[in-house]
Design a protein around this motif. Sequence first.
Motif, PDB file in Angstrom:
ATOM      1  N   LEU A   1      68.266  19.743   8.349  1.00 60.08           N
ATOM      2  CA  LEU A   1      67.895  20.878   7.493  1.00 60.08           C
ATOM      3  C   LEU A   1      67.679  20.435   6.050  1.00 60.08           C
ATOM      4  O   LEU A   1      68.088  21.115   5.105  1.00 60.08           O
TER       5      LEU A   1
ATOM      6  N   ALA B   1      63.131  23.355  10.905  1.00 54.66           N
ATOM      7  CA  ALA B   1      64.528  22.890  10.820  1.00 54.66           C
ATOM      8  C   ALA B   1      64.530  21.380  11.046  1.00 54.66           C
ATOM      9  O   ALA B   1      64.780  20.887  12.139  1.00 54.66           O
TER      10      ALA B   1
ATOM     11  N   PRO C   1      62.573  21.407  15.943  1.00 53.86           N
ATOM     12  CA  PRO C   1      62.270  22.348  17.029  1.00 53.86           C
ATOM     13  C   PRO C   1      61.253  23.374  16.534  1.00 53.86           C
ATOM     14  O   PRO C   1      61.183  23.641  15.330  1.00 53.86           O
TER      15      PRO C   1
ATOM     16  N   PRO D   1      60.016  27.025  15.789  1.00 54.28           N
ATOM     17  CA  PRO D   1      60.824  28.205  15.439  1.00 54.28           C
ATOM     18  C   PRO D   1      61.045  29.111  16.648  1.00 54.28           C
ATOM     19  O   PRO D   1      60.096  29.414  17.374  1.00 54.28           O
ATOM     20  N   GLY D   2      62.292  29.473  16.860  1.00 47.96           N
ATOM     21  CA  GLY D   2      62.623  30.361  17.965  1.00 47.96           C
ATOM     22  C   GLY D   2      62.731  29.670  19.301  1.00 47.96           C
ATOM     23  O   GLY D   2      63.040  30.297  20.303  1.00 47.96           O
ATOM     24  N   ALA D   3      62.478  28.359  19.330  1.00 49.34           N
ATOM     25  CA  ALA D   3      62.547  27.617  20.596  1.00 49.34           C
ATOM     26  C   ALA D   3      63.450  26.410  20.409  1.00 49.34           C
ATOM     27  O   ALA D   3      63.758  26.030  19.299  1.00 49.34           O
ATOM     28  N   GLY D   4      63.843  25.845  21.500  1.00 42.36           N
ATOM     29  CA  GLY D   4      64.634  24.624  21.407  1.00 42.36           C
ATOM     30  C   GLY D   4      63.750  23.401  21.488  1.00 42.36           C
ATOM     31  O   GLY D   4      64.042  22.374  20.888  1.00 42.36           O
ATOM     32  N   SER D   5      62.658  23.512  22.239  1.00 42.41           N
ATOM     33  CA  SER D   5      61.777  22.356  22.338  1.00 42.41           C
ATOM     34  C   SER D   5      61.088  22.161  20.997  1.00 42.41           C
ATOM     35  O   SER D   5      60.840  23.113  20.254  1.00 42.41           O
TER      36      SER D   5
ATOM     37  N   ASN E   1      69.949  24.325  13.713  1.00 44.14           N
ATOM     38  CA  ASN E   1      68.799  25.044  14.264  1.00 44.14           C
ATOM     39  C   ASN E   1      68.993  26.536  13.977  1.00 44.14           C
ATOM     40  O   ASN E   1      69.595  27.258  14.769  1.00 44.14           O
ATOM     41  N   PRO E   2      68.498  27.013  12.823  1.00 45.07           N
ATOM     42  CA  PRO E   2      68.809  28.380  12.388  1.00 45.07           C
ATOM     43  C   PRO E   2      68.427  29.450  13.408  1.00 45.07           C
ATOM     44  O   PRO E   2      69.174  30.408  13.600  1.00 45.07           O
ATOM     45  N   SER E   3      67.266  29.274  14.090  1.00 46.29           N
ATOM     46  CA  SER E   3      66.858  30.354  14.980  1.00 46.29           C
ATOM     47  C   SER E   3      67.776  30.426  16.199  1.00 46.29           C
ATOM     48  O   SER E   3      68.120  31.505  16.679  1.00 46.29           O
ATOM     49  N   PHE E   4      68.209  29.266  16.697  1.00 44.38           N
ATOM     50  CA  PHE E   4      69.147  29.271  17.827  1.00 44.38           C
ATOM     51  C   PHE E   4      70.507  29.805  17.408  1.00 44.38           C
ATOM     52  O   PHE E   4      71.172  30.502  18.155  1.00 44.38           O
TER      53      PHE E   4
ATOM     54  N   ARG F   1      70.319  33.433  17.487  1.00 39.92           N
ATOM     55  CA  ARG F   1      70.266  33.985  18.849  1.00 39.92           C
ATOM     56  C   ARG F   1      71.606  33.863  19.557  1.00 39.92           C
ATOM     57  O   ARG F   1      71.882  34.601  20.491  1.00 39.92           O
TER      58      ARG F   1
ATOM     59  N   GLY G   1      66.458  22.213  24.078  1.00 36.40           N
ATOM     60  CA  GLY G   1      66.734  23.551  23.574  1.00 36.40           C
ATOM     61  C   GLY G   1      66.772  24.553  24.691  1.00 36.40           C
ATOM     62  O   GLY G   1      67.626  24.485  25.571  1.00 36.40           O
ATOM     63  N   ASP G   2      65.834  25.473  24.705  1.00 35.45           N
ATOM     64  CA  ASP G   2      65.865  26.528  25.711  1.00 35.45           C
ATOM     65  C   ASP G   2      65.091  26.164  26.972  1.00 35.45           C
ATOM     66  O   ASP G   2      65.045  26.936  27.916  1.00 35.45           O
TER      67      ASP G   2
END
Lengths: 431, 460
Positions: A31, A128, A164, A166-170, B253-256, B259, B375-376
């Motif tokens: 970060l 990130a 990653p 945004p909103g995903a892990g990959s 990982n801010p978005s994770f 969530r 990640g997901d």
Amino acid sequence: MREFLDLARQRGWAAEVYWVTRDRISVQFRLGQPVAILEEVADFCAVRVIREGRLGVACGTRPATELVTAAGEAARHGGEAGFGFAPPGPPEEFTPPDRGLTSLAAGDLIPLGERIVREISSAHPQAALTVGLGRTLETLRIANTEGLEREAELGRSQVLFGAPFPGAGSGLYKSAASPGVPDYPEGLVEEFCQWYGWGLEVARPPEGRLPVLLAPEAAFLLTMPLAAGLSGEALWQRTSPLLGKEGERVLAEALTIWDDPLRPGDPYSRPFDDEGIPCRKRPLLEAGVLKGYLFDLRTAALTGRAPTGNGFKRALFGGGPWASPVPWPGRLVVEPGSVPWRELLDTLDRGLLLYGGMGFHSSNYLQGHFSVQGLGFYVEQGKVVGRLSGTMVAGDIYRDLSGSLQLSAERREDLGVAAPFIRVPALQVTG
Amino acid sequence: MLGRVKPLLAAWGDGYADVRWEENRRVRIAFRGEHLTECKTYLTTGGHVRVFSGGGKGLLSVSRPEELPGALRRAAAAARALGAARSHAISLAPAPALRGEFPLRPSQDPRSVPLSDKIHLLAGYNSLALSIPGIVTTQSYYEEWSSTRTFLSSQGAEVSYELLVVNLGVRAIARKGAVIQSTHIAFGGSEEFGRLLGREEELRERVEMAVRLLSAAPAQAGTFPAILDPDEAGLFIHEAFGHLSEADGIQYNPSFRERLTLGTEISSSALSVADDPTLPSLPGSYTVDDEGVQGLRTQLIREGVLSGRLHSRETAAEFSEPVSGNMRAVDAFYTPVVRMSNIFIEPGPHPFQELLAAVEDGYYLVGAKGGQTSGDQFTFGAQWGWRIRRGRLAELVRDINMSGELFHTLRDIQMVANDLRFSERGGCGKGGIGPMQLNPKSGKGAPHILIGRVTIGGAG
């Protein structure tokens, strides 16, 4: 090292000592902030003993007596060695690492990390970011009771960055290695910024057989199954699909692949393998025709072939000084083609650009098969639509990469392989 | 050994420092086909030093004890250099300064079994596998991993503890023409040598499956309902969800992180998940972690609601959540990272047959065969599968794997069976802040579960 060998000789055993002195530093950013400096200064030793024809191994950081005794005890119960240790030979010509690497301190890497963070954050403030910078210096020594003594100074710097989506892990990650002090990887940062932008939205490709452009980072989908099939181990066990196919065309004519651990300026070059056999440049595939296999001392002896300088302490997971040598490529180099990679992308209609694949190791890859969750992008009429999510990509290199392939003029240095972009006519896409 | 370090730590005035010193021993024996190819002993000593000073963190590993005092000074300098480049300081959550000794006392200690007996045992299983018609070769191994550790900190912690796990595994490879199939079985996963004995019938059954798979068709690619057996479901919960319950996995990982706020409804209410190092004699069992914190049971999901997380002292401070004792390193040459211990899906109310009856057209995936997550996103292989048609097991299938997106999949867990089983083979790879660490002390368990819809990746 002499102490180890003298102890073995006194007991009438043949012995080999592998000794690596490692000095590693790394700085990690998360970060946008540096979060840790890691350093390691350590010696590791592995002793192989052949006692009355049987092989035993001990390794670790303990004194010579303890390791030689443990290896001798293991050999007392061990299996038939079936091979002898490497004979002595003249020293190889090899360029040691850049002197600047030796004096590089962890703190010196912080400004480079900060610059990478700054440049990427200005394009993608929401990313990130992970940035890792490191330097490895190794002194590798191998000696045995046959009289062999080899030593090499190895070293490289490495830069890895990514984030990653945004909103995903990959996510998307790029890496570069250099035999000297790392420079700011301008081209790679620019490419990252563009590709990261491509991946902000998810795209759903149609299911079926689609053309796929493998980025150099995804070339392992070709080279890992190939290397598994070329391994002396699979030949000896008669499980290789390449058994008895020397001189036959087994892959596309566009593919010429070298094993070249002596490549000048390559951060992963090596003068000899982990058994002390000199490395050399040699073709594995020439225009798709099988030219050579990979043998360490043991599998060479078992199959009646000569060792090829490919005995490395490697594994798909968990290689290192403590691992046993196995047949493994020294440095795979795929000959490039003549088309700019962007042209290969621009002419892709309803296809994928892949930069990775998850779950490769659970595929039956020795047989050439892979089935992975694709990391990459869906492309329509040469334009990237968005990133893949939950898309499976499956293929068989001996079927899908044996026809008409197109290779880019550009080639990238990745950890496992130096490769161009490779356009494959069709792979199975699901999900 | 640590005589020179103790007074240094006792007088430490530069933030926080700790030292972990280890004596490690591993034994590996391996057969390839009928050949005994490896008989190996690992004997390593080493120390790992952590210093939190000036707002930064310095970490250093050495192989010689005399280097520890210098390592503490060098790590302190690195921590200060790092801290100077940071906008805010790294801090640690408080934890009791644990003192004491925690040895293991197995009823049959593998460390005291002669090497020749271990080879003989493995050779017997290997020969049995090779004797099955259709098997062309094997890869069989015995692995014993033990570690005696001492942890000292500048806050007064002084703990000695032992870790020990033994495993025996056989991969049988069958071939018919160009088709090659393999199955794998592992026994052990604890400090008890006795668990490796008398398992011939289970081995025979698993090896015969490799031969049967030669005549099976590859799975058909597509999207289907799927039942996962306990081994595959354990792998799913470990890889797909468990790593996201490790706080250092989402710390940056801010978005994770958003969530995965505690209290979020994350899965179907059929699912409850816990992590527990205190369960006896499982692959991931231990008493104390590698920053001197006692290992504790943590409820991660309770009836679909995210209820806990695994922590180090650093992540506990950052998340303002309780420490859990999950900070672990494979050996002294790695810095500890937050890791699961024994993660498992708690049993549900249904017999397996009820899950089967609920599937009109789908797959039953059996036997974990490795997996990977990002990640997901997840992808897992299975050793074999069965097609399910109209609530019954139909034809056997090979080359089957599944993939999906974690959050959708968790919400799509429709039924959980009542047959919780822990895998005997542990193990987990994780990178984190340093290089990849392959940890044999990691356990997983689950009952059968039914997922409404997963992507099946079949033959290409």
